[in-house]
Design an enzyme around this catalytic site. Sequence first.
Site, mmCIF file in Angstrom:
data_model
loop_
_atom_site.group_PDB
_atom_site.id
_atom_site.type_symbol
_atom_site.label_atom_id
_atom_site.label_comp_id
_atom_site.label_asym_id
_atom_site.label_seq_id
_atom_site.Cartn_x
_atom_site.Cartn_y
_atom_site.Cartn_z
ATOM 1 N N SER A 24 33.043 48.499 38.268
ATOM 2 C CA SER A 24 32.970 47.170 38.875
ATOM 3 C C SER A 24 33.042 47.239 40.402
ATOM 4 O O SER A 24 33.569 48.200 40.978
ATOM 5 C CB SER A 24 34.106 46.290 38.349
ATOM 6 O OG SER A 24 34.048 46.240 36.945
HETATM 7 N N1 SAM Z 1 36.935 49.248 34.053
HETATM 8 C C1 SAM Z 1 35.807 50.114 34.217
HETATM 9 C C2 SAM Z 1 35.919 51.002 35.426
HETATM 10 O O1 SAM Z 1 36.902 50.921 36.159
HETATM 11 O O2 SAM Z 1 34.996 51.817 35.601
HETATM 12 C C3 SAM Z 1 34.499 49.377 34.221
HETATM 13 C C4 SAM Z 1 34.176 48.842 32.910
HETATM 14 S S1 SAM Z 1 32.514 48.458 32.545
HETATM 15 C C5 SAM Z 1 32.190 47.068 33.558
HETATM 16 C C6 SAM Z 1 32.802 47.799 30.905
HETATM 17 C C7 SAM Z 1 33.166 48.841 29.891
HETATM 18 O O3 SAM Z 1 33.571 48.161 28.702
HETATM 19 C C8 SAM Z 1 32.034 49.752 29.495
HETATM 20 O O4 SAM Z 1 32.376 51.077 29.708
HETATM 21 C C9 SAM Z 1 31.827 49.444 27.998
HETATM 22 O O5 SAM Z 1 31.439 50.566 27.240
HETATM 23 C C10 SAM Z 1 33.209 48.961 27.617
HETATM 24 N N2 SAM Z 1 33.302 48.149 26.401
HETATM 25 C C11 SAM Z 1 32.463 47.182 25.960
HETATM 26 N N3 SAM Z 1 32.923 46.658 24.812
HETATM 27 C C12 SAM Z 1 34.087 47.303 24.527
HETATM 28 C C13 SAM Z 1 35.042 47.219 23.471
HETATM 29 N N4 SAM Z 1 34.934 46.356 22.455
HETATM 30 N N5 SAM Z 1 36.122 48.042 23.500
HETATM 31 C C14 SAM Z 1 36.276 48.936 24.508
HETATM 32 N N6 SAM Z 1 35.401 49.060 25.520
HETATM 33 C C15 SAM Z 1 34.327 48.258 25.537
#
Ligand code: SAM
Length: 217
Positions: free
Chosen positions: A64
Site C-alpha cells: 500500500s
Molecule cells: N499489508 C500488505 C503490505 O504491507 O504489503 C499489503 C496488502 S495487499 C494491498 C492485500 C493482500 O491481501 C494481498 O497480499 C492479498 O493476497 C491478501 N488477501 C486477500 N484476501 C485475503 C484473505 N481472505 N486472507 C488473507 N489475505 C488476503
Amino acid sequence: MSELNYQKLREYMVNIQIRARGIYDSKVLAAMLKVPRHEFVPQDMRPYAYEDRPLPIGEGQTISQPYMVALMTQCLELEGPESVLEIGAGSGYQAAILAEIAANVRTIERLPSLLQKAREVLARLGYTNYEARVGDGTLGWEEKAPFNGIMVTAGAPDVPPSLLEQLADKGRLVIPIGPERYQTLYKIVKKGKKIRREFVTYCSFVPLIGKEGWGNP
Ligand code: SAM
C-alpha cells in the site's frame, strides 16, 4: 543506493507525504521513519519504494501507499501493549510497522508465495514479536483472539462477522469497504454491545477474497 540515501528518502517521505497530510501519532511517525520499506519490494521496484503510491509485489498484489499505511495504523490508536491482527500480509511491510508499535502482531495471507517472502524479510530485519500464517483471514485467528486492533488491508464487501467477534471490547478495526475497485475506509469501534462506524477516507484496495469476503476464486 546506500542506506544513508534510503534514510534520507524515508525522512522526505515522512515529512512530505505523511506528517504534512495530518498524521500526528508520534509512534506511527517513528515507525515509518525506521522501517526500511525498500526491503519489502521486489528489486526492480526499489528505486520507487519511497514514492507516494502503492507498488506491485507480485501475484497481482500491492504494497500500500505509505500514507495509507500510516493512516490505517493511526486509526488503531496503539499505545504499545496491544495484540493486533492484520489481514493481508502481502509484502510484510505493514506487519513490520505494527510490530514496531504493538506487543504482538499476527498476520494472515492467502497467497503462500507472498507470505514466504514476507517472513524472510521480517526475519532478516530481526522482528520476533509477530506470527504469520497462510489462510483465509476473513475468518480471523480464533485461537489468538481477542485483538485490541484489527487491520484489513484488502477491500471487503462488508465487515466480516468473524473479525467483529474477535475484536476486544474497546478495540478498533480498520477496513476498506465497498465495490471491488473503490472503497471507503472505515474505523469501527466496539464498546460493549455497541458498534460505532466512522468514515476515514476513500481508497482503492485489491479485493479481500475469502468466505466472509468476496468468496473464493
Ligand atoms: N499489508 C500488505 C503490505 O504491507 O504489503 C499489503 C496488502 S495487499 C494491498 C492485500 C493482500 O491481501 C494481498 O497480499 C492479498 O493476497 C491478501 N488477501 C486477500 N484476501 C485475503 C484473505 N481472505 N486472507 C488473507 N489475505 C488476503
